[in-house]
Design an enzyme around this catalytic site. Structure first.
Site, PDB file in Angstrom:
ATOM      1  N   ASP A 113     -41.611   3.162  -9.989  1.00 16.39           N
ATOM      2  CA  ASP A 113     -42.697   2.184  -9.699  1.00 16.39           C
ATOM      3  C   ASP A 113     -43.450   2.932  -8.749  1.00 16.39           C
ATOM      4  OD1 ASP A 113     -43.522  -0.233  -8.917  1.00 16.39           O
ATOM      5  OD2 ASP A 113     -41.888  -0.816  -7.532  1.00 16.39           O
ATOM      6  N   ASP A 135     -37.459  18.431  -1.490  1.00 17.26           N
ATOM      7  CA  ASP A 135     -37.937  19.374  -2.114  1.00 17.26           C
ATOM      8  C   ASP A 135     -37.815  19.217  -3.761  1.00 17.26           C
ATOM      9  OD1 ASP A 135     -35.480  20.428  -2.964  1.00 17.26           O
ATOM     10  OD2 ASP A 135     -35.264  21.412  -0.995  1.00 17.26           O
ATOM     11  N   CYS A 153     -38.841   5.994  -7.112  1.00 16.88           N
ATOM     12  CA  CYS A 153     -39.511   5.472  -6.091  1.00 16.88           C
ATOM     13  C   CYS A 153     -39.045   4.591  -5.458  1.00 16.88           C
ATOM     14  CB  CYS A 153     -41.437   5.474  -6.556  1.00 16.88           C
ATOM     15  SG  CYS A 153     -41.958   6.868  -7.372  1.00 16.88           S
ATOM     16  N   ALA A 154     -38.125   4.491  -4.994  1.00 21.89           N
ATOM     17  CA  ALA A 154     -37.179   3.271  -4.572  1.00 21.89           C
ATOM     18  C   ALA A 154     -37.641   2.717  -3.361  1.00 21.89           C
ATOM     19  CB  ALA A 154     -35.618   3.812  -4.278  1.00 21.89           C
ATOM     20  N   GLY A 198     -36.276  -0.609  -1.453  1.00 17.92           N
ATOM     21  CA  GLY A 198     -35.224  -1.149  -2.521  1.00 17.92           C
ATOM     22  C   GLY A 198     -35.256  -2.357  -3.177  1.00 17.92           C
ATOM     23  N   GLY A 199     -36.373  -3.037  -2.967  1.00 21.45           N
ATOM     24  CA  GLY A 199     -36.246  -4.400  -3.777  1.00 21.45           C
ATOM     25  C   GLY A 199     -35.880  -4.468  -5.191  1.00 21.45           C
ATOM     26  N   LYS A 200     -36.560  -3.462  -5.894  1.00 24.27           N
ATOM     27  CA  LYS A 200     -36.113  -3.455  -7.347  1.00 24.27           C
ATOM     28  C   LYS A 200     -34.736  -2.632  -7.635  1.00 24.27           C
ATOM     29  CE  LYS A 200     -41.004  -3.591  -8.678  1.00 24.27           C
ATOM     30  NZ  LYS A 200     -41.367  -3.413  -7.202  1.00 24.27           N
ATOM     31  N   ASP A 236     -36.789   8.810  -2.885  1.00 23.45           N
ATOM     32  CA  ASP A 236     -37.815   8.343  -2.027  1.00 23.45           C
ATOM     33  C   ASP A 236     -38.216   9.585  -1.317  1.00 23.45           C
ATOM     34  OD1 ASP A 236     -39.577   5.748  -1.983  1.00 23.45           O
ATOM     35  OD2 ASP A 236     -39.972   6.996  -0.331  1.00 23.45           O
ATOM     36  N   CYS A 264     -48.368  -2.402  -9.533  1.00 25.30           N
ATOM     37  CA  CYS A 264     -48.770  -3.727  -8.917  1.00 25.30           C
ATOM     38  C   CYS A 264     -50.023  -3.579  -8.911  1.00 25.30           C
ATOM     39  CB  CYS A 264     -48.162  -4.082  -7.758  1.00 25.30           C
ATOM     40  SG  CYS A 264     -48.464  -2.930  -6.451  1.00 25.30           S
TER      41      CYS A 264
END
Length: 404
Positions: free
Chosen positions: A301, A284, A232-233, A236-238, A256, A354
């Site tokens: 995430d 898909d 679940c990018a 892209g912080g992580k 994503d 979070c």
């Protein structure tokens, strides 16, 4: 404090967008500030901080001001008046504030500050749920912490620099920071400022990322040469942090369902000189099936209520409702059961949110472990971070190993 009419009008206009038209505060502010480029940094700061303050304390201020939605212009000025008086400032002698008495405002505030749901300004259902799941003491402390202004934290990009070197460079650009010894890559701004205009940012030397968020990537325990999937990018912080920990070696796949977010990830990766990142749009179910049993590490995430980051997004608590919590919990469980198949034998899955609520955190992990896809995993470690204890955003992480 001297109040300038054009700035106060700006505050009221943004509040109208947030409260009446359901625009997120950050977006409404961005649009309004873009229209008023003539304002200096101090003026822009006043408008932004005042808007966030009134949004944060919406329920308390509405009770004191005796206003209810829909909010007309006079109601929004009354909310601003409450903000001024509780800040112990003097109201301007403007027609909009005619008849508003400081003494009456303070008298209405006295009994409300003794009741947590008003004092900390949260919906009834969320206050009751938080106390039920976290206990009165922790929930009370956490609400108070989440109603403070969040610090600005940077993450040094170790592909290009070190925290110590970055601190020196930023000082040369007029940005003073403190190193955070308990967080390997983190620097905290001493004074708030626009760090995105610095040469250091343009050169990819850092990202803005809360210290709690910076603990997620190391929790995966990656090493150079691995195949890692950020399922679940988003923007892209992580993902970028994982690339640095992998020293640009191995394969890092950012997945994503939103193409615009992946586009932003590519842009950020280019600036950060993170060359081992590949993005794939989940168009898909075949995208996930092709990656089955292939990854050393998978990060989920997951989308969540975001209760742990209310300091940064105070308006989200007014958009939350019990039905959304139910829906997001269903989504989280679906992601765990569907995406866990990408983990190879002996590989590791990290689930993170979070949020503070066990509904979204430990409960989800236990439900997954009892499911058919989860039978082959064991819980290795889980960690919760709280603003009232750790000083940063609220986060949850669970590390699971596939042992089937």
């Amino acid at each position: 404090m001297r109040f300038h009419r054009n700035l106060v009008e700006g505050v009221v206009e943004v509040l109208d967008q947030v409260f009446n038209k359901q625009v997120y505060a950050d977006r409404a502010l961005e649009q309004h500030l873009r229209k008023n480029k003539q304002w200096g940094s101090r003026d822009r700061g006043f408008v932004a901080e005042t808007v966030y303050d009134i949004v944060r304390w919406k329920r308390l201020y509405c009770e004191i001001a005796e206003v209810t939605p829909p909010f007309y212009s006079r109601d929004l000025y009354r909310l601003f008046a409450v903000w001024v008086i509780l800040k112990k400032e003097s109201l301007p002698s403007w027609p909009e504030f005619k008849g508003i008495k400081e003494g009456a405002i303070l008298e209405r505030y006295k009994p409300l500050k003794k009741i947590r749901k008003f004092r900390e300004s949260v919906p009834d259902w969320l206050d009751a749920l938080g106390e039920e799941r976290l206990g009165s003491e922790l929930w009370t402390a956490e609400l108070a912490a989440l109603n403070t202004q969040a610090p600005v934290i940077l993450r040094a990009n170790r592909l290009l620099t070190t925290p110590e070197r970055l601190q020196e460079l930023l000082e040369g650009e007029g940005i003073e920071t403190d190193l955070l010894p308990d967080y390997a890559d983190a620097l905290q701004l001493v004074h708030r400022g626009n760090v995105f205009r610095t040469a250091s940012f343009q050169e990819g030397l850092f990202e803005v990322q809360d210290a709690a968020s910076q603990t997620v990537a190391p929790f995966l325990e990656v090493s150079p040469g691995m195949r890692v999937i950020d399922a679940c990018a988003g923007a892209g912080g992580k993902t970028l942090h994982l690339a640095a920990l992998m020293q640009n070696k191995g394969q890092l796949i950012g997945l994503d369902i939103y193409p615009q977010k992946l586009k932003e990830l590519k842009k950020r990766a280019k600036r950060a000189k993170a060359f081992n990142i590949e993005t794939r749009l989940i168009s898909d179910a075949k995208v996930i099936k092709r990656l089955r049993d292939s990854a050393d590490r998978v990060l989920i995430d997951a989308p969540c209520t975001g209760i742990g980051v209310l300091r940064r997004n105070p308006d989200s608590k007014w958009k939350l409702e019990p039905a959304f919590l139910e829906r997001v919990c269903e989504t989280q469980q679906e992601l765990l059961q569907n995406y866990s198949g990408m983990v190879r034998q002996e590989g590791v899955l990290v689930y993170a949110t979070c949020s503070l609520l066990p509904n979204e955190n430990s409960d989800q992990v236990q439900t997954f472990l009892k499911s058919k896809p989860g039978k082959g995993f064991r819980l290795v470690e889980e960690r919760s971070m709280y603003a009232s204890i750790d000083g940063f955003d609220g986060f949850y992480m669970a590390r699971l190993q596939r042992v089937e």
